[in-house]
Design a protein around this motif. Structure first.
Motif, PDB file in Angstrom:
ATOM      1  N   ASN A  93      31.374  26.947  28.014  1.00  0.00           N
ATOM      2  CA  ASN A  93      31.446  28.371  28.345  1.00  0.00           C
ATOM      3  C   ASN A  93      30.660  29.234  27.361  1.00  0.00           C
ATOM      4  OD1 ASN A  93      33.116  27.935  30.549  1.00  0.00           O
ATOM      5  ND2 ASN A  93      35.000  28.214  29.381  1.00  0.00           N
ATOM      6  N   GLU A  94      30.036  28.627  26.418  1.00  0.00           N
ATOM      7  CA  GLU A  94      29.352  29.386  25.370  1.00  0.00           C
ATOM      8  C   GLU A  94      28.253  30.260  25.962  1.00  0.00           C
ATOM      9  OE1 GLU A  94      27.034  28.625  21.113  1.00  0.00           O
ATOM     10  OE2 GLU A  94      27.792  26.943  22.316  1.00  0.00           O
ATOM     11  N   GLY A  95      28.385  31.549  25.778  1.00  0.00           N
ATOM     12  CA  GLY A  95      27.384  32.507  26.230  1.00  0.00           C
ATOM     13  C   GLY A  95      27.447  32.850  27.701  1.00  0.00           C
ATOM     14  N   VAL A  96      28.249  32.126  28.484  1.00  0.00           N
ATOM     15  CA  VAL A  96      28.282  32.361  29.935  1.00  0.00           C
ATOM     16  C   VAL A  96      28.964  33.682  30.254  1.00  0.00           C
ATOM     17  CG1 VAL A  96      29.099  31.474  32.149  1.00  0.00           C
ATOM     18  CG2 VAL A  96      28.253  29.897  30.405  1.00  0.00           C
ATOM     19  N   ARG A  97      30.083  33.963  29.591  1.00  0.00           N
ATOM     20  CA  ARG A  97      30.819  35.186  29.895  1.00  0.00           C
ATOM     21  C   ARG A  97      29.961  36.425  29.639  1.00  0.00           C
ATOM     22  NH1 ARG A  97      35.661  37.239  26.148  1.00  0.00           N
ATOM     23  NH2 ARG A  97      33.814  37.512  24.845  1.00  0.00           N
ATOM     24  N   ASP A  98      29.310  36.483  28.491  1.00  0.00           N
ATOM     25  CA  ASP A  98      28.483  37.651  28.168  1.00  0.00           C
ATOM     26  C   ASP A  98      27.326  37.798  29.145  1.00  0.00           C
ATOM     27  OD1 ASP A  98      30.166  38.090  26.040  1.00  0.00           O
ATOM     28  OD2 ASP A  98      28.895  37.003  24.602  1.00  0.00           O
ATOM     29  N   SER A 151      28.046  47.538  35.978  1.00  0.00           N
ATOM     30  CA  SER A 151      29.096  48.518  36.255  1.00  0.00           C
ATOM     31  C   SER A 151      30.136  48.010  37.254  1.00  0.00           C
ATOM     32  CB  SER A 151      28.475  49.815  36.789  1.00  0.00           C
ATOM     33  OG  SER A 151      27.758  49.560  37.995  1.00  0.00           O
ATOM     34  N   MET A 152      29.896  46.888  37.882  1.00  0.00           N
ATOM     35  CA  MET A 152      30.881  46.347  38.820  1.00  0.00           C
ATOM     36  C   MET A 152      32.077  45.733  38.097  1.00  0.00           C
ATOM     37  SD  MET A 152      28.515  44.555  41.773  1.00  0.00           S
ATOM     38  CE  MET A 152      27.446  43.656  40.659  1.00  0.00           C
ATOM     39  N   VAL A 153      31.931  45.453  36.801  1.00  0.00           N
ATOM     40  CA  VAL A 153      32.969  44.755  36.036  1.00  0.00           C
ATOM     41  C   VAL A 153      34.040  45.740  35.576  1.00  0.00           C
ATOM     42  CG1 VAL A 153      33.446  43.374  33.988  1.00  0.00           C
ATOM     43  CG2 VAL A 153      31.349  42.985  35.305  1.00  0.00           C
ATOM     44  N   VAL A 154      35.296  45.367  35.778  1.00  0.00           N
ATOM     45  CA  VAL A 154      36.440  46.108  35.248  1.00  0.00           C
ATOM     46  C   VAL A 154      36.945  45.448  33.977  1.00  0.00           C
ATOM     47  CG1 VAL A 154      38.807  46.875  35.719  1.00  0.00           C
ATOM     48  CG2 VAL A 154      37.088  46.896  37.554  1.00  0.00           C
ATOM     49  N   ASP A 155      36.998  44.131  33.960  1.00  0.00           N
ATOM     50  CA  ASP A 155      37.464  43.385  32.794  1.00  0.00           C
ATOM     51  C   ASP A 155      36.812  42.004  32.824  1.00  0.00           C
ATOM     52  OD1 ASP A 155      38.784  42.727  30.503  1.00  0.00           O
ATOM     53  OD2 ASP A 155      40.670  42.195  31.475  1.00  0.00           O
ATOM     54  N   CYS A 156      36.558  41.461  31.649  1.00  0.00           N
ATOM     55  CA  CYS A 156      35.903  40.152  31.553  1.00  0.00           C
ATOM     56  C   CYS A 156      36.507  39.419  30.364  1.00  0.00           C
ATOM     57  CB  CYS A 156      34.395  40.325  31.385  1.00  0.00           C
ATOM     58  SG  CYS A 156      33.470  38.765  31.470  1.00  0.00           S
ATOM     59  N   ILE A 157      37.236  38.352  30.620  1.00  0.00           N
ATOM     60  CA  ILE A 157      37.924  37.621  29.556  1.00  0.00           C
ATOM     61  C   ILE A 157      37.680  36.125  29.728  1.00  0.00           C
ATOM     62  CG2 ILE A 157      39.729  39.360  29.294  1.00  0.00           C
ATOM     63  CD1 ILE A 157      41.571  37.564  30.926  1.00  0.00           C
ATOM     64  N   THR A 189      37.188  40.459  36.369  1.00  0.00           N
ATOM     65  CA  THR A 189      37.787  41.382  37.330  1.00  0.00           C
ATOM     66  C   THR A 189      36.746  42.426  37.689  1.00  0.00           C
ATOM     67  OG1 THR A 189      39.965  41.061  36.313  1.00  0.00           O
ATOM     68  CG2 THR A 189      39.703  42.956  37.770  1.00  0.00           C
ATOM     69  N   VAL A 190      36.496  42.577  38.982  1.00  0.00           N
ATOM     70  CA  VAL A 190      35.476  43.515  39.450  1.00  0.00           C
ATOM     71  C   VAL A 190      36.127  44.575  40.344  1.00  0.00           C
ATOM     72  CG1 VAL A 190      33.686  41.746  39.336  1.00  0.00           C
ATOM     73  CG2 VAL A 190      34.912  42.117  41.480  1.00  0.00           C
ATOM     74  N   LYS A 191      35.388  45.630  40.614  1.00  0.00           N
ATOM     75  CA  LYS A 191      35.869  46.675  41.508  1.00  0.00           C
ATOM     76  C   LYS A 191      36.007  46.120  42.921  1.00  0.00           C
ATOM     77  CE  LYS A 191      33.638  50.311  38.790  1.00  0.00           C
ATOM     78  NZ  LYS A 191      32.622  51.399  38.787  1.00  0.00           N
ATOM     79  N   ARG A 192      37.036  46.581  43.614  1.00  0.00           N
ATOM     80  CA  ARG A 192      37.330  46.032  44.933  1.00  0.00           C
ATOM     81  C   ARG A 192      36.161  46.231  45.901  1.00  0.00           C
ATOM     82  NH1 ARG A 192      41.691  48.449  45.497  1.00  0.00           N
ATOM     83  NH2 ARG A 192      40.867  50.343  46.433  1.00  0.00           N
ATOM     84  N   VAL A 235      33.656  29.566  37.687  1.00  0.00           N
ATOM     85  CA  VAL A 235      33.959  30.918  37.253  1.00  0.00           C
ATOM     86  C   VAL A 235      34.913  31.536  38.277  1.00  0.00           C
ATOM     87  CG1 VAL A 235      32.029  32.010  38.465  1.00  0.00           C
ATOM     88  CG2 VAL A 235      32.954  33.080  36.402  1.00  0.00           C
ATOM     89  N   MET A 236      35.728  32.480  37.815  1.00  0.00           N
ATOM     90  CA  MET A 236      36.758  33.067  38.661  1.00  0.00           C
ATOM     91  C   MET A 236      36.586  34.588  38.676  1.00  0.00           C
ATOM     92  SD  MET A 236      40.893  32.698  38.156  1.00  0.00           S
ATOM     93  CE  MET A 236      40.671  30.950  37.804  1.00  0.00           C
TER      94      MET A 236
END
Length: 282
Positions: free
Chosen positions: A14-19, A27-33, A42-45, A94-95
């Motif tokens: 997972n190294e570097g994949v999340r970023d 701007s579609m992202v609400v949260d990324c963990i 988590t993205v906007k509906r 990825v989820m």
């Protein structure tokens, strides 16, 4: 046997994949963990279709493996719809998540993967989440005429109706649920994790502390020492019963050698010989 080579790595990191993915979604992202070894975004509906298309076309997440639902009744938007993607060339998953309520539909992704039609129907059937653009949004797991959505947290465990075959009407009938006894809620809480009631014996824990507790801070507090050893050597128990003189004289029976011989038996019999005296033994 020929060795088969595959372009996908055996283990993906997972190294570097999340970023990288969060930067691409913007701007579609609400949260990324990243938790439990998985990347959860988590993205906007209203942006779910665009986000999934971007991951499929530009980041090689070719397959939609599953669409699942979750219910959190305490939240304003109680439902979560979870999309699980797989990259065959990267051997990586990825989820993605979106949130919604009972009245607000989620955009369909059947335009990206036709299999999403069946998966969205399942989420609709179990949770009641609507999908805007799905042209065949019907129940898929429950029976015809079923009321409610079984995976909602406020849905009763017994359901609202029961199905049985009626011998009188010779057909399957639906009837309101009738329980032979009231539903009982059992307590499966481990006492080690902390129960919300007083366990037997715990009432002693509320006893006031001892004013003068007994401690063994010094060797003399333990009771050990020369005096204790001398006292232990003292004989305090009674003697054995055989050592006591009871005053009762008990004569032992005469030995067999001292007894007189019996008279010889009359008739055709063979009598036993008398006891052998010690002086007769050779």
């Amino acid at each position: 046997m020929a060795k088969v080579l595959h372009p996908a790595p055996r283990y993906a990191t997972n190294e570097g994949v999340r970023d990288a993915l969060c930067a691409a979604l913007g701007s579609m992202v609400v949260d990324c963990i990243e938790e439990f070894g998985e990347i959860v975004i988590t993205v906007k509906r209203e942006s779910i279709e665009d986000a999934l298309r971007l991951l499929r076309d530009e980041h090689a997440y070719q397959q939609l493996m599953e669409i699942a639902g979750a219910d959190y009744p305490s939240r304003p938007e109680r439902f979560e719809v979870v999309y699980m993607l797989l990259s065959l060339t990267k051997n990586h998953r990825v989820m993605l998540k979106v949130s919604t309520d009972e009245a607000t539909p989620v955009p369909t992704v059947t335009t990206l993967w036709p299999v999403a039609g069946w998966l969205e129907r399942e989420v609709f059937d179990m949770y009641g989440v609507m999908f805007d653009g799905n042209t065949d949004l019907r129940r898929i797991l429950t029976d015809y005429g079923f009321e409610g959505h079984p995976f909602r947290k406020d849905f009763p465990l017994t359901g609202y109706t029961e199905l049985r075959y009626s011998e009188e009407e010779k057909r399957v009938v639906y009837e309101p649920v009738e329980l032979a006894q009231d539903f009982r809620s059992f307590d499966f809480t481990s006492p080690w994790e902390g129960a919300d009631y007083v366990l037997p014996g715990d009432e002693k824990a509320d006893a006031p502390p001892v004013d003068d507790p007994k401690v063994t801070e010094k060797p003399s507090d333990t009771g050990a020492g020369k005096k204790a050893d001398e006292k232990a050597e003292e004989k305090v128990s009674a003697g054995a019963p055989a050592e006591e003189d009871t005053g009762i004289q008990q004569d032992a029976p005469e030995t067999t050698e001292e007894r007189p011989d019996r008279e010889a038996s009359k008739g055709d019999v063979h009598d036993t010989k008398g006891a052998t005296k010690p002086e007769d033994k050779e």
